[in-house]
Enzyme design. Sequence first.
Site, PDB file in Angstrom:
ATOM      1  N   ASP A 133      49.726 -23.560  34.656  1.00 38.44           N
ATOM      2  CA  ASP A 133      49.380 -23.368  33.248  1.00 38.44           C
ATOM      3  C   ASP A 133      50.296 -24.104  32.277  1.00 38.44           C
ATOM      4  OD1 ASP A 133      51.279 -20.834  31.804  1.00 38.44           O
ATOM      5  OD2 ASP A 133      51.587 -21.465  33.863  1.00 38.44           O
ATOM      6  N   ASP A 193      51.007 -21.531  40.747  1.00 42.38           N
ATOM      7  CA  ASP A 193      52.098 -21.049  39.921  1.00 42.38           C
ATOM      8  C   ASP A 193      51.919 -19.537  39.768  1.00 42.38           C
ATOM      9  OD1 ASP A 193      54.239 -21.152  37.909  1.00 42.38           O
ATOM     10  OD2 ASP A 193      52.614 -20.826  36.461  1.00 42.38           O
ATOM     11  N   ASP A 238      53.802 -16.978  36.984  1.00 44.81           N
ATOM     12  CA  ASP A 238      53.752 -16.499  35.599  1.00 44.81           C
ATOM     13  C   ASP A 238      52.813 -17.371  34.777  1.00 44.81           C
ATOM     14  OD1 ASP A 238      56.881 -14.957  34.860  1.00 44.81           O
ATOM     15  OD2 ASP A 238      56.139 -15.458  36.837  1.00 44.81           O
TER      16      ASP A 238
END
Length: 211
Positions: A167, A9, A11
């Site tokens: 995240d 991922d 961001d």
Amino acid sequence: MKYDTLLFDLDGTLLDTLDDLRDSTNHALSAFGFAERSREEIRSFVGNGVRNLMRKAVPEGTPDELFEAVFAEFRAHYAEHWRDSTQPYPQIMEMLEALKARGHRMAVISNKSDAEVKKLVRDFFGELLPIAVGDRPGVPRKPEPDTVFRTLEELGGTAERALYIGDSEVDVRTARNAAVDLVAVSWGFRPRAELEAYAPLAIIDDAMELL
């Protein structure tokens, strides 16, 4: 080694984009007379693309036409200020260099627009991450597994030997939908306690732990 393909991922995982997203969000909100949002509110809104971020940021019940104007203001501001504060998290560069030296296949999969993802990844990571995929017309976005499958095909990897690193709950669902193992990072946009509830393969607190 079980894993030879790593899907990241962007961001909240590789890049800390929160302050620039907050500033562009609040610029757009203020331009239309709406109350600004706190950094922690923005943190809770991100993870599923900037359109979704702005939908959550504007007051509930905002008419579609007005929302589109606010969103356009956000996009224009972010296009000029996307790198004011954005930086890789600590030790990300060292981690990627070590993984590349080991011969791992690597790519980025994000819900940002494809053009933005490619620009961010090119400017910050260059040849360390040659494949970067964002939101594109006609391709279901995360948490649907389509971008994972397409990226694995491009990399020449398989789900059985791939590891997804993210995240948020969107990343958890994406990995599960694609039948790919997931490692969660604790430095991103969701608290560790929330990540623990999803029971990932592991939670790491330091980028070099991924090695």
